[in-house]
Design a protein around this motif. Sequence first.
Motif, PDB file in Angstrom:
ATOM      1  N   VAL A   1       0.839  -1.204   0.000  1.00 49.57           N
ATOM      2  CA  VAL A   1       0.000   0.000   0.000  1.00 49.57           C
ATOM      3  C   VAL A   1       0.872   1.251   0.000  1.00 49.57           C
ATOM      4  O   VAL A   1       0.560   2.236  -0.687  1.00 49.57           O
ATOM      5  CB  VAL A   1      -0.958  -0.009   1.207  1.00 49.57           C
TER       6      VAL A   1
ATOM      7  N   TRP B   1      -9.421   3.662   1.437  1.00 46.69           N
ATOM      8  CA  TRP B   1      -9.081   2.291   1.816  1.00 46.69           C
ATOM      9  C   TRP B   1     -10.118   1.757   2.795  1.00 46.69           C
ATOM     10  O   TRP B   1     -10.770   2.530   3.506  1.00 46.69           O
ATOM     11  CB  TRP B   1      -7.691   2.247   2.476  1.00 46.69           C
TER      12      TRP B   1
ATOM     13  N   ALA C   1      -8.184  -1.449  -1.445  1.00 43.26           N
ATOM     14  CA  ALA C   1      -8.430  -0.129  -2.032  1.00 43.26           C
ATOM     15  C   ALA C   1      -9.905   0.005  -2.378  1.00 43.26           C
ATOM     16  O   ALA C   1     -10.565  -0.963  -2.768  1.00 43.26           O
ATOM     17  CB  ALA C   1      -7.569   0.052  -3.278  1.00 43.26           C
TER      18      ALA C   1
ATOM     19  N   ILE D   1      -6.337  -4.991   4.292  1.00 40.32           N
ATOM     20  CA  ILE D   1      -6.744  -3.695   3.744  1.00 40.32           C
ATOM     21  C   ILE D   1      -6.941  -3.817   2.235  1.00 40.32           C
ATOM     22  O   ILE D   1      -6.198  -4.537   1.561  1.00 40.32           O
ATOM     23  CB  ILE D   1      -5.701  -2.607   4.087  1.00 40.32           C
TER      24      ILE D   1
ATOM     25  N   SER E   1     -10.277  -1.378   5.804  1.00 41.94           N
ATOM     26  CA  SER E   1      -9.570  -2.445   6.505  1.00 41.94           C
ATOM     27  C   SER E   1     -10.548  -3.265   7.338  1.00 41.94           C
ATOM     28  O   SER E   1     -11.572  -2.766   7.817  1.00 41.94           O
ATOM     29  CB  SER E   1      -8.462  -1.875   7.407  1.00 41.94           C
TER      30      SER E   1
ATOM     31  N   GLU F   1      -9.797   6.149   5.747  1.00 40.04           N
ATOM     32  CA  GLU F   1     -10.028   4.708   5.817  1.00 40.04           C
ATOM     33  C   GLU F   1     -11.329   4.369   6.545  1.00 40.04           C
ATOM     34  O   GLU F   1     -11.671   4.974   7.563  1.00 40.04           O
ATOM     35  CB  GLU F   1      -8.846   4.064   6.554  1.00 40.04           C
TER      36      GLU F   1
END
Length: 285
Positions: free
Chosen positions: A123, A250, A241, A239, A252, A139
């Motif tokens: 990443v 992102w 994209a 994680i 996770s 995120e």
Amino acid sequence: MFRFFFLIVLFLVNTSVYAHEFWLVPSSFRPDLLAILAIHTLVGHKFEGENFPRNPNHIQQFIFANINGVAPISGMDGKLPAGVMRVRTPGIHTIGYFSNRSFTELDAAKFEQYLRESGFEHVIDIRAKKNESQKKGLEYFSRCVKTMVAVNKDFNGPYDHIFGFPLELVPEDNPFIFEGQKEFSVRLLYQGKPLVGVLVQATPKNNKDQTWEKRTNEEGRVMIPISCGGAWLINTVHIVALPAGMEADWESFWASLYLEFPEPKPAPDQENVEKPKTPKEEEKK
């Protein structure tokens, strides 16, 4: 809800990535039949964490599986513990908690630190190729956590139950009867399929400073050397994209598995093991 989110972000900003571990803690790993079992939700680091009350806005699924199937876990909103159940069936109950998605934002340096500590160098490379290394980390994250108990000292049941969470750690050995002379097998699934090359960590409560880590193999599996009995916390994060145009870049998924192991049996003392007699020795009898 705000207090929970604030503390999660505080852990993200001020400490290493695994300082915001999230795990389930049962009031007993081996409750008696018909006992009332409390299930606590903790966030913290190396078994030291804050116990959070039940928040319906945060829960997508809070469930258990036993030999009779899958059922929800109840609780009082805004109260501790987060979950409570009367255990009416002997055997293993696997307990699962899947949270709703939350959003977090980190400055570029902290985000890169988090990525590096999680083993997400790919990443970091992607962000560098896009000239986004100085961009804030935007995120979404969610929790996919599990524990298990053995009711009435009955160690049979679905210890390897798969709930179907986006990210899920699945034990392939029964922890309650596990013998410490071998390695404990755990498989990591993402969207129901084995996930390769992801970092998994395992820490024993009896030795918090001893953390084992390894990446999953081509079958999504890790073999964990269980060095001592008692509670162990196994955790990982994955994680992905997100498409352009979303609030976050992102997403996770954080998975954990909180288990109790028996004390390992001592290895046989080879010096005291009786060696088989040769034919000549047998003739001398």
